[in-house]
Design a protein around this motif. Structure first.
Motif, PDB file in Angstrom:
ATOM      1  N   CYS A  88       0.798  -1.233   0.000  1.00 39.83           N
ATOM      2  CA  CYS A  88       0.000   0.000   0.000  1.00 39.83           C
ATOM      3  C   CYS A  88       0.827   1.278   0.000  1.00 39.83           C
ATOM      4  O   CYS A  88       0.257   2.372   0.017  1.00 39.83           O
ATOM      5  N   ARG A 132      -0.399   0.250  -4.221  1.00 34.59           N
ATOM      6  CA  ARG A 132      -0.860   1.641  -4.183  1.00 34.59           C
ATOM      7  C   ARG A 132       0.399   2.486  -4.296  1.00 34.59           C
ATOM      8  O   ARG A 132       1.263   2.433  -3.430  1.00 34.59           O
ATOM      9  N   CYS A 254      -4.759   9.463   1.826  1.00 33.71           N
ATOM     10  CA  CYS A 254      -3.773   8.952   2.777  1.00 33.71           C
ATOM     11  C   CYS A 254      -2.824  10.093   3.120  1.00 33.71           C
ATOM     12  O   CYS A 254      -2.553  10.958   2.292  1.00 33.71           O
ATOM     13  N   VAL A 296      -0.241   2.386   8.019  1.00 36.75           N
ATOM     14  CA  VAL A 296       0.643   1.802   7.009  1.00 36.75           C
ATOM     15  C   VAL A 296       2.058   2.226   7.376  1.00 36.75           C
ATOM     16  O   VAL A 296       2.489   3.339   7.079  1.00 36.75           O
ATOM     17  N   GLY A 346       2.617  -1.818   3.967  1.00 37.86           N
ATOM     18  CA  GLY A 346       3.171  -0.783   3.100  1.00 37.86           C
ATOM     19  C   GLY A 346       4.624  -0.565   3.438  1.00 37.86           C
ATOM     20  O   GLY A 346       4.987  -0.471   4.614  1.00 37.86           O
ATOM     21  N   ALA A 382      -5.203  -4.938   3.108  1.00 36.14           N
ATOM     22  CA  ALA A 382      -4.732  -3.977   2.111  1.00 36.14           C
ATOM     23  C   ALA A 382      -5.789  -3.743   1.036  1.00 36.14           C
ATOM     24  O   ALA A 382      -5.999  -2.603   0.600  1.00 36.14           O
ATOM     25  N   LEU A 386      -7.580  -0.142   0.005  1.00 38.72           N
ATOM     26  CA  LEU A 386      -7.594   0.379  -1.360  1.00 38.72           C
ATOM     27  C   LEU A 386      -9.006   0.553  -1.915  1.00 38.72           C
ATOM     28  O   LEU A 386      -9.202   1.232  -2.926  1.00 38.72           O
TER      29      LEU A 386
END
Length: 436
Positions: A88, A132, A254, A296, A346, A382, A386
């Motif tokens: 991520c 991501r 984010c 993350v 992430g 995850a 998303l």
């Protein structure tokens, strides 16, 4: 030849033609024999499962499926099969080079675009079938995503953020130049924005050119030269405006956030995830839990930064900031896990070499997750973050046929996920080293 024989011959030819056509139609049908299958939704291992795939989609899974005639059989009966992994927090268009300042100031977006397909391929072959990508120059991530989606080049599915949104002089704004030196290039291709109306306009600009998630800098950072590592770099009103504008367009946000105050501000604004989250206190953890905010945290790359960055001319002040952040971030992660904060995988890939994404799993386990929870963080959790839970993240009917396989069981040795021998994305095998 009698009329009856002619009719009989015609029927035989018709049958052979239909059978041949049916065989061709089944070329897209595959059946995987999985000796062990990790069900991330239920958190358990299933044995002797069959996975029926048609083109790029899983049609059914079970122990007693009927194998269609002409289907391609992929025998993984001696392997452990699990969903394709998801990272991520990646930067697929960059990677540390030989000189810190050359990387920042001498490389053009063209330089970055040329090597981005190499990094995408390495990421896919590392078992990460979805990423991501949270910030890239000049919309390179959009072109990379589109080329992968067209099938022009191999790579993971990409949810792209495009330009990192940051205030003037912030972590998102390269600083240190004399004000008499004008920035070379189209100024609109930066994510620098200020004020409520300015950040709203920037969100719209990013979306216009393909952003599927909005990334902004709530706090200062490590790998830039501003003095602070965690001070807020937007006001509460500006953060609120970024999130509100993204939500109007149906997108999640984010926030890059190391510092405690900035983390709380971003959570209150309504971000879907906090990236890094280095300095969490009890109030921040409580806020994240009550808002359902994901953490993350890139808790592997501290090792790489401290071992390698000084060799390439990285300023000492940056190395010192990493020394301040690294241990604190891992302890914050541990406390968040213990408190039940939602965790998604992430790594900040691009800060270290691409393809090393799997190295983070052992740190997540070391700092509080079980092996199953670490795998869930990189799959079903995850996918939820998303907004792609209906597409990826688990092996189930209707989702993409994205999966990986290992000879042994990663639940007993999580480091096995650092070297993935079998990778399938969308029903196509991109790597198979199980037979070697």
């Amino acid at each position: 030849m009698t009329l009856l024989r002619l009719k009989f011959t015609a029927l035989i030819l018709l049958f052979l033609s239909i059978n041949s056509f049916a065989q061709q139609q089944n070329d897209s049908v595959k059946v995987i024999k999985a000796g062990r299958l990790i069900d991330v939704e239920k958190g358990k291992i299933l044995t002797n499962q069959l996975i029926l795939i048609d083109h790029d989609t899983i049609k059914s899974i079970g122990a007693n499926l009927i194998i269609p005639a002409g289907a391609t059989i992929i025998d993984l009966s001696d392997a452990t099969v699990l969903p394709g992994l998801i990272d991520c927090h990646t930067h697929l268009t960059v990677q540390p080079g030989e000189n810190y300042y050359d990387d920042i100031f001498r490389k053009t977006p063209v330089d970055l675009a040329i090597v981005a397909p190499i990094y995408a391929k390495r990421t896919l072959e590392a078992g990460f079938t979805t990423c991501r990508d949270v910030g890239a120059a000049a919309f390179i991530d959009i072109s990379l995503r589109n080329a992968i989606n067209r099938g022009d080049i191999p790579g993971p599915r990409i949810l792209a953020a495009t330009l990192f949104i940051g205030s003037t002089g912030s972590h998102g704004d390269l600083n240190g130049f004399s004000p008499y030196l004008d920035w070379i290039g189209p100024k609109q291709m930066t994510g620098v924005a200020n004020g409520v109306e300015g950040v709203r306009a920037q969100v719209r600009y990013n979306i216009k050119y393909g952003a599927e998630v909005i990334k902004f800098g709530a706090s200062a950072g490590v790998l830039t030269e501003e003095e602070s590592v965690g001070a807020p770099q937007f006001s509460q009103e500006e953060m609120n405006a970024i999130v509100e504008e993204a939500h109007l367009w149906g997108l999640k946000t984010c926030a890059h956030a190391h510092g405690t105050i900035a983390i709380k501000m971003a959570v209150k604004a309504g971000v879907a995830s906090i990236e890094h989250g280095s300095f969490l206190d009890d109030e921040a953890i409580k806020l994240m839990k009550s808002h359902g905010t994901y953490l993350v945290a890139d808790i592997y790359n501290d090792d790489y930064i401290l071992s390698d960055y000084a060799k390439h001319g990285t300023p000492e002040k940056i190395i010192n900031k990493e020394k301040l952040v690294g241990k604190a971030q891992r302890l914050s992660f541990q406390r968040a896990v213990q408190a039940g904060v939602k965790i998604a995988f992430g790594t900040d890939a691009g800060v270290y070499p691409h393809g090393w994404n799997g190295k983070q799993f052992k740190y997540m386990v070391r700092f509080g997750l079980t092996p199953m929870q670490a795998i869930q963080a990189a799959t079903i959790n995850a996918a939820d973050l998303l907004g792609w839970k209906n597409k990826v993240g688990s092996l189930s009917k209707g989702k993409y046929a994205d999966l990986i396989a290992l000879k042994d069981d990663p639940l007993t040795d999580i480091t096995l996920l650092e070297h993935i021998p079998f990778v399938m994305k969308g029903g196509t095998i991109y790597k198979d080293e199980l037979k070697k």
